[in-house]
Motif scaffolding. Structure first.
Motif, short mmCIF file in Angstrom:
data_model
loop_
_atom_site.label_atom_id
_atom_site.label_comp_id
_atom_site.label_asym_id
_atom_site.label_seq_id
_atom_site.Cartn_x
_atom_site.Cartn_y
_atom_site.Cartn_z
N LEU A 267 -11.13 -0.29 38.49
CA LEU A 267 -11.38 -0.02 37.18
C LEU A 267 -11.28 1.45 37.55
O LEU A 267 -10.89 2.09 36.36
N LYS B 33 -1.61 5.84 32.07
CA LYS B 33 -1.87 4.85 33.10
C LYS B 33 -0.80 3.48 32.70
O LYS B 33 -0.75 2.79 33.50
N TYR C 197 -3.41 10.54 28.20
CA TYR C 197 -4.41 9.26 30.17
C TYR C 197 -3.52 8.40 29.34
O TYR C 197 -3.01 7.54 30.06
N SER D 174 -11.49 8.22 32.45
CA SER D 174 -10.95 7.74 31.27
C SER D 174 -11.15 8.59 30.52
O SER D 174 -11.14 7.80 29.12
N PRO E 101 -8.92 -3.49 24.50
CA PRO E 101 -9.20 -2.32 24.07
C PRO E 101 -9.95 -1.78 24.05
O PRO E 101 -11.00 -1.61 24.90
N LEU F 237 -14.07 -0.68 24.69
CA LEU F 237 -14.95 -1.53 24.37
C LEU F 237 -15.89 -1.01 24.66
O LEU F 237 -16.24 -0.29 23.73
N ARG G 9 -17.22 7.06 42.92
CA ARG G 9 -18.23 8.25 43.71
C ARG G 9 -20.03 7.67 43.74
O ARG G 9 -19.69 8.37 44.93
N SER G 10 -20.56 7.38 42.45
CA SER G 10 -21.83 7.51 42.58
C SER G 10 -22.86 6.38 42.97
O SER G 10 -23.51 6.90 43.51
N ASP H 276 -14.90 9.50 47.80
CA ASP H 276 -14.26 9.96 46.85
C ASP H 276 -12.88 9.13 46.99
O ASP H 276 -12.26 9.18 47.65
N LEU H 277 -12.19 8.16 46.35
CA LEU H 277 -10.90 6.91 46.63
C LEU H 277 -9.98 8.12 46.56
O LEU H 277 -8.36 7.90 47.40
N GLY I 209 -19.00 3.08 36.76
CA GLY I 209 -19.05 3.35 35.55
C GLY I 209 -19.41 2.10 34.40
O GLY I 209 -20.02 1.44 34.69
N PHE I 210 -19.13 2.25 32.67
CA PHE I 210 -19.46 1.75 31.88
C PHE I 210 -18.90 -0.05 31.87
O PHE I 210 -19.37 -0.96 31.86
N LEU I 211 -17.86 -0.10 32.41
CA LEU I 211 -17.29 -0.92 32.23
C LEU I 211 -17.46 -1.96 34.21
O LEU I 211 -18.20 -3.28 33.87
N1 LIG Z 1 -14.81 1.67 28.48
C1 LIG Z 1 -12.89 1.59 27.64
O1 LIG Z 1 -13.80 1.27 25.76
C2 LIG Z 1 -11.92 1.28 27.67
C3 LIG Z 1 -10.76 1.08 26.82
C4 LIG Z 1 -9.85 0.72 27.71
C5 LIG Z 1 -9.58 0.57 28.89
N2 LIG Z 1 -10.22 1.38 29.90
C6 LIG Z 1 -10.23 1.17 31.08
O2 LIG Z 1 -11.26 0.39 31.79
C7 LIG Z 1 -11.68 1.16 33.07
C8 LIG Z 1 -12.75 1.70 33.44
O3 LIG Z 1 -13.28 1.75 31.96
P1 LIG Z 1 -15.17 2.96 31.79
O4 LIG Z 1 -15.41 2.77 30.51
O5 LIG Z 1 -16.00 1.65 32.81
O6 LIG Z 1 -14.63 3.86 32.62
P2 LIG Z 1 -15.55 4.71 32.69
O7 LIG Z 1 -17.01 4.88 32.82
O8 LIG Z 1 -15.16 5.99 32.83
O9 LIG Z 1 -16.14 5.03 34.91
C9 LIG Z 1 -15.09 5.21 35.10
C10 LIG Z 1 -15.58 5.06 37.13
O10 LIG Z 1 -14.07 5.68 37.75
C11 LIG Z 1 -15.02 6.18 39.32
N3 LIG Z 1 -13.82 7.35 39.37
C12 LIG Z 1 -13.09 7.68 39.04
N4 LIG Z 1 -12.49 8.31 40.11
C13 LIG Z 1 -12.99 8.62 41.18
C14 LIG Z 1 -12.28 8.64 42.18
N5 LIG Z 1 -12.11 9.84 42.54
N6 LIG Z 1 -12.90 7.79 43.44
C15 LIG Z 1 -13.70 7.85 43.23
N7 LIG Z 1 -13.91 6.50 41.94
C16 LIG Z 1 -13.49 7.41 40.75
C17 LIG Z 1 -15.82 6.75 38.89
O11 LIG Z 1 -16.89 6.41 39.83
P3 LIG Z 1 -18.71 8.04 39.23
O12 LIG Z 1 -18.28 7.23 37.50
O13 LIG Z 1 -19.20 7.45 40.54
O14 LIG Z 1 -17.38 9.20 39.38
C18 LIG Z 1 -16.57 4.70 38.02
O15 LIG Z 1 -17.31 4.34 38.28
C19 LIG Z 1 -10.68 2.76 33.74
O16 LIG Z 1 -9.67 2.23 34.23
C20 LIG Z 1 -10.27 2.29 32.11
O17 LIG Z 1 -9.12 3.97 32.31
C21 LIG Z 1 -11.33 1.29 29.83
#
Ligand SMILES: NC(=O)c1ccc[n+]([C@@H]2O[C@H](COP(=O)([O-])OP(=O)(O)OC[C@H]3O[C@@H](n4cnc5c(N)ncnc54)[C@H](OP(=O)(O)O)[C@@H]3O)[C@@H](O)[C@H]2O)c1
Length: 270
Positions: free
Chosen positions: A65, A132, A128, A69, A150, A152, A35-36, A43-44, A13-15
């Motif tokens: 993470l 959370k 969402y 999201s 916050p 990101l 997942r990817s 798939d967890l 994912g992004f983070l």
């Molecule tokens: N980005 C922000 O601004 C922000 C702000 C506040 C909080 N957060 C929190 O920080 C965390 C990371 O955010 P992000 O922006 O990096 O999210 P993201 O880009 O949507 O990445 C989510 C990751 O979770 C994996 N995932 C989702 N469902 C899954 C499953 N069933 N089995 C295995 N892997 C699974 C995805 O896998 P695949 O991609 O491989 O499918 C991806 O790697 C999240 O918990 C989010 O809620 C993010």
């Protein structure tokens, strides 16, 4: 402290890539799952998968993470959001307790009484945010730890994160409306990741903590500052008001942690 083996879930994912890099930069060993991709591309949610990943990768600590999201995806399918966000977090917390750090969000708050410190009670508006908030409770019930993040931003080759989305809109010459009345405390993902690694390796770290960015700004102001810093044309963006009842108007965070650089310095690396 010797090198620890730290599992990053949601590593693709992004983070996730920032978190993996931060683990390595801090002198620890990273193992990854999503997942990817990663060391375990699974798939967890599938039965027995959390146990299999934990047994296979044998981490000392977990930065959790993986989540559903996207707000719109969560609204469309509440049960899927509950499974990915609350149920999955609990599976890791049951096994790791305080050796787990789960990423939560400023969107657990309703935006009516900002700024929010670590003692503020969640009051989510969206599915969402609600899933959370439920994850936070379940994780804490098993002694796990929670970081509220916050909005990101930072470079991302897939255009994810607040500033990469702006850059993608600029290069596609796609006009984009940006909210003037939705305030957050945005933070560079690299700064967030480094702080999360420091927290998860500290056994005396707090149970719940915030990582506020250096300033309270709207999406529109964030775009203005990004464009000013890089000499990009702001006229590609349009200021618009948000009327979505699911989006809190001000979820600025306060916390014991302070960013070490300014918002403009972070935006120069975005
Ligand atoms: N980005 C922000 O601004 C922000 C702000 C506040 C909080 N957060 C929190 O920080 C965390 C990371 O955010 P992000 O922006 O990096 O999210 P993201 O880009 O949507 O990445 C989510 C990751 O979770 C994996 N995932 C989702 N469902 C899954 C499953 N069933 N089995 C295995 N892997 C699974 C995805 O896998 P695949 O991609 O491989 O499918 C991806 O790697 C999240 O918990 C989010 O809620 C993010």
């Amino acid at each position: 402290m010797g090198a620890l083996r730290i599992l990053v879930t949601g590593s693709e994912g992004f983070l996730g890539s920032y978190a993996a890099a931060a683990v390595t930069a801090a002198g620890h060993e990273v193992v990854k799952t999503s997942r990817s991709g990663g060391d375990a591309a699974v798939d967890l949610i599938a039965p027995g998968m959390v146990a299999a990943v934990v047994e296979g990768l044998r981490p000392d600590l977990v930065i959790h993470l993986a989540a559903l999201s996207r707000m719109s995806a969560c609204e469309r399918d509440r049960p899927a959001a509950a499974r990915a966000n609350a149920w999955l977090s609990e599976q890791f917390a049951r096994r790791f307790g305080a050796r787990l750090l789960m990423a939560s969000t400023d969107l657990v708050f309703d935006g009516r009484s900002a700024p929010y410190d670590e003692d503020a009670a969640p009051s989510p508006l969206s599915v969402y945010g609600a899933t959370k908030a439920e994850a936070e409770e379940r994780v804490r019930g098993h002694g796990g730890r929670v970081v509220r993040l916050p909005l990101l931003f930072g470079p991302d080759d897939r255009g994810r994160g607040a500033t990469a989305a702006l850059r993608r809109a600029l290069s596609a010459q796609a006009p984009m409306g940006l909210f003037t009345n939705e305030y957050r405390t945005p933070l560079h993902a690299a700064d967030a990741a480094a702080a999360m690694v420091a927290a998860v390796v500290d056994p005396d770290g707090p149970n719940v903590f915030h990582l506020p960015g250096p300033e309270r700004v709207s999406r529109w102001e964030l775009a203005q500052r990004l464009c000013a810093g890089h000499g990009l044309p702001i006229d590609a963006f349009e200021p618009v008001e948000c009327h979505d009842p699911l989006r809190p108007r001000d979820v600025s965070l306060l916390g014991g942690w302070r960013a070490e650089r300014s918002l403009d310095a972070m935006l120069l690396e975005s």
